[in-house]
Design an enzyme around this catalytic site. Structure first.
Site, PDB file in Angstrom:
ATOM      1  N   ARG A 130       0.815  -1.224   0.000  1.00 29.72           N
ATOM      2  CA  ARG A 130       0.000   0.000   0.000  1.00 29.72           C
ATOM      3  C   ARG A 130       0.847   1.272   0.000  1.00 29.72           C
ATOM      4  O   ARG A 130       0.388   2.318   0.459  1.00 29.72           O
ATOM      5  CB  ARG A 130      -0.978  -0.009   1.187  1.00 29.72           C
ATOM      6  CG  ARG A 130      -2.006  -1.129   1.094  1.00 29.72           C
ATOM      7  CD  ARG A 130      -3.018  -1.048   2.228  1.00 29.72           C
ATOM      8  NE  ARG A 130      -4.043  -2.080   2.041  1.00 29.72           N
ATOM      9  CZ  ARG A 130      -3.936  -3.332   2.480  1.00 29.72           C
ATOM     10  NH1 ARG A 130      -2.832  -3.710   3.113  1.00 29.72           N
ATOM     11  NH2 ARG A 130      -4.906  -4.193   2.288  1.00 29.72           N
ATOM     12  N   LYS A 152       3.615  11.278 -10.970  1.00 27.88           N
ATOM     13  CA  LYS A 152       2.775  10.484 -11.864  1.00 27.88           C
ATOM     14  C   LYS A 152       3.486   9.168 -12.174  1.00 27.88           C
ATOM     15  O   LYS A 152       4.645   9.163 -12.604  1.00 27.88           O
ATOM     16  CB  LYS A 152       2.516  11.229 -13.169  1.00 27.88           C
ATOM     17  CG  LYS A 152       1.378  12.216 -13.134  1.00 27.88           C
ATOM     18  CD  LYS A 152       1.087  12.688 -14.546  1.00 27.88           C
ATOM     19  CE  LYS A 152      -0.091  13.621 -14.598  1.00 27.88           C
ATOM     20  NZ  LYS A 152      -0.376  14.036 -15.984  1.00 27.88           N
ATOM     21  N   GLU A 194      10.562  17.903 -24.333  1.00 36.09           N
ATOM     22  CA  GLU A 194       9.931  18.239 -23.056  1.00 36.09           C
ATOM     23  C   GLU A 194      10.528  19.513 -22.458  1.00 36.09           C
ATOM     24  O   GLU A 194       9.852  20.257 -21.754  1.00 36.09           O
ATOM     25  CB  GLU A 194      10.059  17.079 -22.074  1.00 36.09           C
ATOM     26  CG  GLU A 194       9.308  15.813 -22.488  1.00 36.09           C
ATOM     27  CD  GLU A 194       7.812  15.878 -22.212  1.00 36.09           C
ATOM     28  OE1 GLU A 194       7.323  16.938 -21.763  1.00 36.09           O
ATOM     29  OE2 GLU A 194       7.134  14.862 -22.445  1.00 36.09           O
ATOM     30  N   LYS A 235       8.210  22.755 -13.597  1.00 32.26           N
ATOM     31  CA  LYS A 235       7.277  21.686 -13.240  1.00 32.26           C
ATOM     32  C   LYS A 235       7.000  21.684 -11.750  1.00 32.26           C
ATOM     33  O   LYS A 235       5.858  21.492 -11.316  1.00 32.26           O
ATOM     34  CB  LYS A 235       7.818  20.331 -13.683  1.00 32.26           C
ATOM     35  CG  LYS A 235       6.822  19.204 -13.417  1.00 32.26           C
ATOM     36  CD  LYS A 235       7.086  17.959 -14.213  1.00 32.26           C
ATOM     37  CE  LYS A 235       5.938  16.969 -14.051  1.00 32.26           C
ATOM     38  NZ  LYS A 235       6.146  15.738 -14.842  1.00 32.26           N
ATOM     39  N   GLU A 245      -3.552  17.268 -10.670  1.00 38.66           N
ATOM     40  CA  GLU A 245      -4.049  17.633 -11.993  1.00 38.66           C
ATOM     41  C   GLU A 245      -5.541  17.897 -12.002  1.00 38.66           C
ATOM     42  O   GLU A 245      -6.281  17.411 -12.876  1.00 38.66           O
ATOM     43  CB  GLU A 245      -3.693  16.550 -13.019  1.00 38.66           C
ATOM     44  CG  GLU A 245      -3.715  17.053 -14.450  1.00 38.66           C
ATOM     45  CD  GLU A 245      -3.194  16.030 -15.439  1.00 38.66           C
ATOM     46  OE1 GLU A 245      -3.974  15.597 -16.290  1.00 38.66           O
ATOM     47  OE2 GLU A 245      -2.002  15.667 -15.355  1.00 38.66           O
ATOM     48  N   ARG A 249      -2.191  21.913 -13.591  1.00 36.42           N
ATOM     49  CA  ARG A 249      -1.192  20.921 -13.968  1.00 36.42           C
ATOM     50  C   ARG A 249      -1.458  20.326 -15.351  1.00 36.42           C
ATOM     51  O   ARG A 249      -0.532  19.844 -16.010  1.00 36.42           O
ATOM     52  CB  ARG A 249      -1.113  19.810 -12.914  1.00 36.42           C
ATOM     53  CG  ARG A 249      -0.012  18.794 -13.214  1.00 36.42           C
ATOM     54  CD  ARG A 249       0.279  17.856 -12.065  1.00 36.42           C
ATOM     55  NE  ARG A 249       1.278  16.871 -12.466  1.00 36.42           N
ATOM     56  CZ  ARG A 249       1.866  16.012 -11.638  1.00 36.42           C
ATOM     57  NH1 ARG A 249       1.565  16.019 -10.357  1.00 36.42           N
ATOM     58  NH2 ARG A 249       2.761  15.148 -12.086  1.00 36.42           N
ATOM     59  N   ASN A 253       0.480  18.918 -20.144  1.00 37.98           N
ATOM     60  CA  ASN A 253       0.144  17.977 -21.216  1.00 37.98           C
ATOM     61  C   ASN A 253       0.146  18.622 -22.596  1.00 37.98           C
ATOM     62  O   ASN A 253      -0.344  18.014 -23.557  1.00 37.98           O
ATOM     63  CB  ASN A 253      -1.229  17.350 -20.938  1.00 37.98           C
ATOM     64  CG  ASN A 253      -1.218  16.497 -19.689  1.00 37.98           C
ATOM     65  OD1 ASN A 253      -0.316  15.705 -19.478  1.00 37.98           O
ATOM     66  ND2 ASN A 253      -2.230  16.675 -18.843  1.00 37.98           N
ATOM     67  N   HIS A 256       0.544  16.506 -25.668  1.00 33.99           N
ATOM     68  CA  HIS A 256       0.455  15.098 -25.288  1.00 33.99           C
ATOM     69  C   HIS A 256      -0.817  14.416 -25.772  1.00 33.99           C
ATOM     70  O   HIS A 256      -0.808  13.200 -25.993  1.00 33.99           O
ATOM     71  CB  HIS A 256       0.581  14.957 -23.774  1.00 33.99           C
ATOM     72  CG  HIS A 256       1.976  15.127 -23.258  1.00 33.99           C
ATOM     73  ND1 HIS A 256       2.703  16.293 -23.453  1.00 33.99           N
ATOM     74  CD2 HIS A 256       2.777  14.297 -22.568  1.00 33.99           C
ATOM     75  CE1 HIS A 256       3.892  16.144 -22.891  1.00 33.99           C
ATOM     76  NE2 HIS A 256       3.972  14.956 -22.353  1.00 33.99           N
ATOM     77  N   HIS A 260       0.007  11.246 -27.576  1.00 29.09           N
ATOM     78  CA  HIS A 260      -0.365   9.926 -27.058  1.00 29.09           C
ATOM     79  C   HIS A 260      -1.169   9.142 -28.093  1.00 29.09           C
ATOM     80  O   HIS A 260      -1.019   7.916 -28.211  1.00 29.09           O
ATOM     81  CB  HIS A 260      -1.174  10.075 -25.776  1.00 29.09           C
ATOM     82  CG  HIS A 260      -0.345  10.410 -24.575  1.00 29.09           C
ATOM     83  ND1 HIS A 260      -0.891  10.769 -23.365  1.00 29.09           N
ATOM     84  CD2 HIS A 260       0.997  10.442 -24.393  1.00 29.09           C
ATOM     85  CE1 HIS A 260       0.075  11.006 -22.493  1.00 29.09           C
ATOM     86  NE2 HIS A 260       1.223  10.826 -23.098  1.00 29.09           N
ATOM     87  N   HIS A 275       8.427   8.636 -27.200  1.00 30.90           N
ATOM     88  CA  HIS A 275       7.514   9.580 -26.559  1.00 30.90           C
ATOM     89  C   HIS A 275       7.845  11.037 -26.869  1.00 30.90           C
ATOM     90  O   HIS A 275       6.963  11.815 -27.246  1.00 30.90           O
ATOM     91  CB  HIS A 275       7.518   9.350 -25.046  1.00 30.90           C
ATOM     92  CG  HIS A 275       6.658  10.318 -24.301  1.00 30.90           C
ATOM     93  ND1 HIS A 275       5.278  10.352 -24.440  1.00 30.90           N
ATOM     94  CD2 HIS A 275       6.970  11.307 -23.420  1.00 30.90           C
ATOM     95  CE1 HIS A 275       4.786  11.310 -23.667  1.00 30.90           C
ATOM     96  NE2 HIS A 275       5.779  11.908 -23.044  1.00 30.90           N
TER      97      HIS A 275
END
Length: 377
Positions: A130, A152, A194, A235, A245, A249, A253, A256, A260, A275
């Protein structure tokens, strides 16, 4: 705003999240001191080092020596390189490796690698017992300026990229800028996309500096550490204000959602598209789509494309080798992307360089027309 603390050619950026705050330490050669840094943050912890076969050949021995010198016991879990390792199969492999090593919740999972390893190891550390401690040692430019920061983590699905995961912040990020010298030119360029993103989001002056300084960044000069630090600071500032997010935030993206979809369309085949290359194409598409919607000037879109192409990045869908699905299928991948809320298409669009914003309820018909106009000839 967070503050950078510099010592010689080493810089520290703090991510301010209260009791879960952590440092991003940036500079050449600092991997050799990773064991001591980890022991100070997590005294007495044992470690599982997750890495890939390629990175292990370059950097694993240095890290193992550093851990041994600091008295940090460790086990190593190695996965294949490439985006396809972000899967349930390899997640189970990493989880089983951590449990087989009998690591406890107070111990630590160390990600030694690029964004794939960081996302995979971070997800595993977030769900084993956990939630275990986690340390990022990013070895690619993309990971140093983006995926290692902000918590993330996750894996991919056949339905899309990064659709399965958790938010799980690291305890420490060690970004050794000298490790980037082992990257291929293609990998370094992909990470640079990036870096450019941060200028395009909300720092037009940074983008202008990149246009003048990119050759020194690529050559490993003083501008490299500065570019990494400024990217991490950008960032960190956003993550501090919007960790999960729910708002601002999402600006991270930029490029992206288109990117993606293109990665999904190529089956995450790194021979065709990695990527950072997808993000490069996606950022150009976001600027060109913004111009098409009369939100920004065509000149800005052309300036973005010119810079990314100058550094050697792909900027058009036609730059991707091989066949791609039709536009309706690409739109379905966009609709599956995690930036979608209750079926409405959400994009990060722009009013110009450094003036990005969250655009909700973007008409699917406009996106489809844009994709058709950009069909590879």
């Amino acid at each position: 705003m967070n503050e950078q603390a510099a010592a010689g050619n080493q810089t520290t950026v703090k991510v301010g999240l209260g009791e879960r705050s952590y440092d991003i330490v940036i500079g050449p050669g600092i991997l050799r001191d990773a064991g001591n840094r980890l022991a100070r943050v997590l005294p007495g912890a044992r470690a599982a080092v997750v890495t890939d076969e390629t990175v292990a050949g370059f950097h694993l021995d240095t890290l193992k020596t550093a851990l041994d010198n600091a008295g940090v016991g460790h086990e190593v879990i190695t996965v294949p390189p490439g985006e396809k390792s972000k899967s349930f199969e390899h997640l189970q492999e990493v989880v089983d490796g951590i449990l087989a090593a009998r690591l406890e919740r107070a111990d630590v999972v160390i990600a030694l690698g690029g964004g794939v390893v960081g996302d995979l190891a971070g997800f595993a550390s977030g769900i084993v017992r956990r939630g275990m401690n986690f340390v990022q040692i990013p070895t690619s430019l993309l990971a140093q300026v983006d995926s290692s920061v902000g918590g993330k983590t996750g894996i991919n699905s056949t339905h899309g990229k990064n659709l399965i995961g958790v938010f799980h912040q690291p305890k420490l990020v060690i970004a050794d800028s000298a490790l980037l010298d082992t990257l291929t030119p293609r990998e370094f360029r992909a990470g640079y996309a990036e870096v450019a993103k941060y200028g395009l989001i909300n720092q037009p002056d940074f983008f202008g500096w990149l246009e003048k300084s990119w050759e020194d960044i690529f050559a490993g000069g003083p501008a490299r550490v500065e570019a990494i630090a400024r990217s991490c600071q950008s960032k960190a500032d956003i993550v501090e204000r919007d960790e999960r997010e729910s708002g601002e935030r999402a600006l991270l993206n930029l490029g992206h959602t288109f990117g993606h979809a293109l990665e999904t369309a190529t089956g995450y085949d790194s021979k065709r598209l990695v990527h950072g290359e997808a993000v490069s194409i996606g950022m150009v598409m976001a600027h060109r789509f913004s111009a098409r919607m009369n939100l920004a000037s065509v000149d800005d879109a052309q300036r973005v494309e010119a810079h990314l192409r100058e550094v050697g990045l792909p900027t058009r869908v036609s730059d991707i080798r091989g066949e791609l699905p039709d536009e309706e299928t690409l739109l379905s991948y966009i609709a599956q992307d995690k930036k979608v809320s209750r079926g409405a298409l959400t994009f990060i669009l722009t009013n110009g360089i450094g003036r990005s914003f969250i655009a909700r309820d973007v008409p699917a018909s406009e996106v489809l027309s844009f994709l058709r106009e950009n069909r590879p000839q």
